[in-house]
Scaffold this motif. Structure first.
Motif, mmCIF file in Angstrom:
data_model
loop_
_atom_site.group_PDB
_atom_site.id
_atom_site.type_symbol
_atom_site.label_atom_id
_atom_site.label_comp_id
_atom_site.label_asym_id
_atom_site.label_seq_id
_atom_site.Cartn_x
_atom_site.Cartn_y
_atom_site.Cartn_z
ATOM 1 N N ASN A 57 0.527 -0.989 0.266
ATOM 2 C CA ASN A 57 0.126 0.318 0.146
ATOM 3 C C ASN A 57 0.811 1.092 -0.239
ATOM 4 O OD1 ASN A 57 -2.575 -1.694 0.186
ATOM 5 N ND2 ASN A 57 -1.981 -2.241 2.241
ATOM 6 N N GLU A 58 1.850 1.337 -0.402
ATOM 7 C CA GLU A 58 3.373 2.588 -0.349
ATOM 8 C C GLU A 58 2.539 3.137 -1.137
ATOM 9 O OE1 GLU A 58 6.868 -0.101 -0.425
ATOM 10 O OE2 GLU A 58 6.469 -1.117 1.597
ATOM 11 N N SER A 59 2.971 4.565 -1.596
ATOM 12 C CA SER A 59 3.834 5.417 -2.522
ATOM 13 C C SER A 59 4.737 5.398 -3.527
ATOM 14 C CB SER A 59 3.411 6.725 -1.963
ATOM 15 O OG SER A 59 5.101 7.086 -1.451
ATOM 16 N N TYR A 60 3.815 5.436 -4.497
ATOM 17 C CA TYR A 60 5.138 5.177 -5.464
ATOM 18 C C TYR A 60 5.354 5.642 -6.652
ATOM 19 C CZ TYR A 60 1.052 3.976 -8.510
ATOM 20 O OH TYR A 60 -0.350 3.949 -9.281
ATOM 21 N N GLU A 61 6.099 6.442 -7.972
ATOM 22 C CA GLU A 61 6.593 7.592 -8.325
ATOM 23 C C GLU A 61 6.293 5.688 -9.971
ATOM 24 O OE1 GLU A 61 10.238 9.154 -8.279
ATOM 25 O OE2 GLU A 61 10.337 8.911 -5.900
ATOM 26 N N LEU A 62 5.722 7.610 -11.057
ATOM 27 C CA LEU A 62 5.628 5.939 -11.956
ATOM 28 C C LEU A 62 6.331 6.375 -12.742
ATOM 29 C CD1 LEU A 62 3.680 4.389 -13.767
ATOM 30 C CD2 LEU A 62 2.299 6.515 -14.238
ATOM 31 N N ILE A 63 7.337 5.809 -13.745
ATOM 32 C CA ILE A 63 7.769 6.111 -14.775
ATOM 33 C C ILE A 63 6.890 5.669 -16.119
ATOM 34 C CG2 ILE A 63 10.143 5.488 -16.205
ATOM 35 C CD1 ILE A 63 11.364 5.118 -13.742
ATOM 36 N N GLY A 64 6.621 6.992 -16.736
ATOM 37 C CA GLY A 64 5.594 6.823 -18.094
ATOM 38 C C GLY A 64 4.424 7.213 -18.302
#
Length: 235
Positions: free
Chosen positions: A228-235
């Motif tokens: 449930n952690e936040s993430y950074e999106l590449i794309g």
């Protein structure tokens, strides 16, 4: 793109005194990002806060396919080298990326070359470089399942005494797969670093099992839908 990128990359590789490590790494990332977009791939990057900022480090991920190293490199702010298999490194564009980031190419079928490559990586890490090593060596059709970790590559960490960053890759095998033209979503999870104070008294095989267990735990959590952690999106 190839007609433009290959000559420019070759020029930068042949004139490293004119182009800094950072400049060459940035251009390598531009090439990789083009390949990512062409492969219709998006990558969720978790745990970038776990990447050490006060020390150089070695990353050890699981291995699934052609996109593995590319997805990890795209998530790096600082230059890093890769211990890259000879067969993959000889492909067009891969050869240019290897040269730009000063990758160490290894013949996985030659035990003497394995020793040479590990010594080279260790020397570079001791000099302050970050590196990416796949302890499974190659990949088959293992998908999101782990293979055996080869203990020898962990001598790079034991000798350089730098933090180990386990990296869990998920669904990375789906990218650059000729069997599909659909959009692909992959995941890169940078896990909490393992400091030398934690692994320094262990043998190479024990370090390998420690890193493998951390990655296995994260893969199990992903499969169970527990992230449930936040993430950074590449794309």
């Amino acid at each position: 793109m190839v007609l433009h990128a290959v000559p420019k990359a070759n020029k930068m590789i042949a004139n490293k005194n004119r182009y800094s490590e950072k400049e060459r790494f940035v251009y390598a990332k531009w090439i990789i990002d083009y390949m990512r977009r062409h492969a219709r791939t998006r990558t969720r990057v978790y745990g970038r806060e776990n990447i050490p900022t006060d020390s150089n480090y070695i990353m050890y991920p699981n291995h699934q396919g052609k996109y593995d190293a590319l997805g990890i490199i795209l998530a790096q702010d600082k230059p890093c080298g890769v211990l890259w298999g000879k067969k993959q490194a000889e492909r067009l564009m891969s050869r240019q990326v290897c040269g730009l980031i000063d990758a160490v190419v290894i013949d996985l079928d030659n035990n003497r070359d394995k020793v040479r490559a590990i010594m080279d990586v260790t020397r570079q890490v001791r000099s302050g470089r970050n590196f990416l090593i796949f302890p499974e060596g190659g990949y088959t059709d293992n998908k999101n399942e782990l293979q055996e970790f080869q203990a020898g590559c962990f001598s790079c960490s034991l000798q350089s005494k730098t933090p180990i960053v386990p990296v869990a890759l998920f669904d990375s095998y789906k990218s650059m797969n000729s069997n599909t033209f659909e959009r692909v979503d992959t995941q890169v999870h940078f896990l909490k670093p393992i400091l030398y104070s934690e692994y320094g008294e262990l043998k190479k095989k024990e370090v390998a099992e420690l890193v493998k267990s951390r990655i296995a735990e994260r893969l199990a959590q992903i499969k169970a839908g527990e992230i449930n952690e936040s993430y950074e999106l590449i794309g």
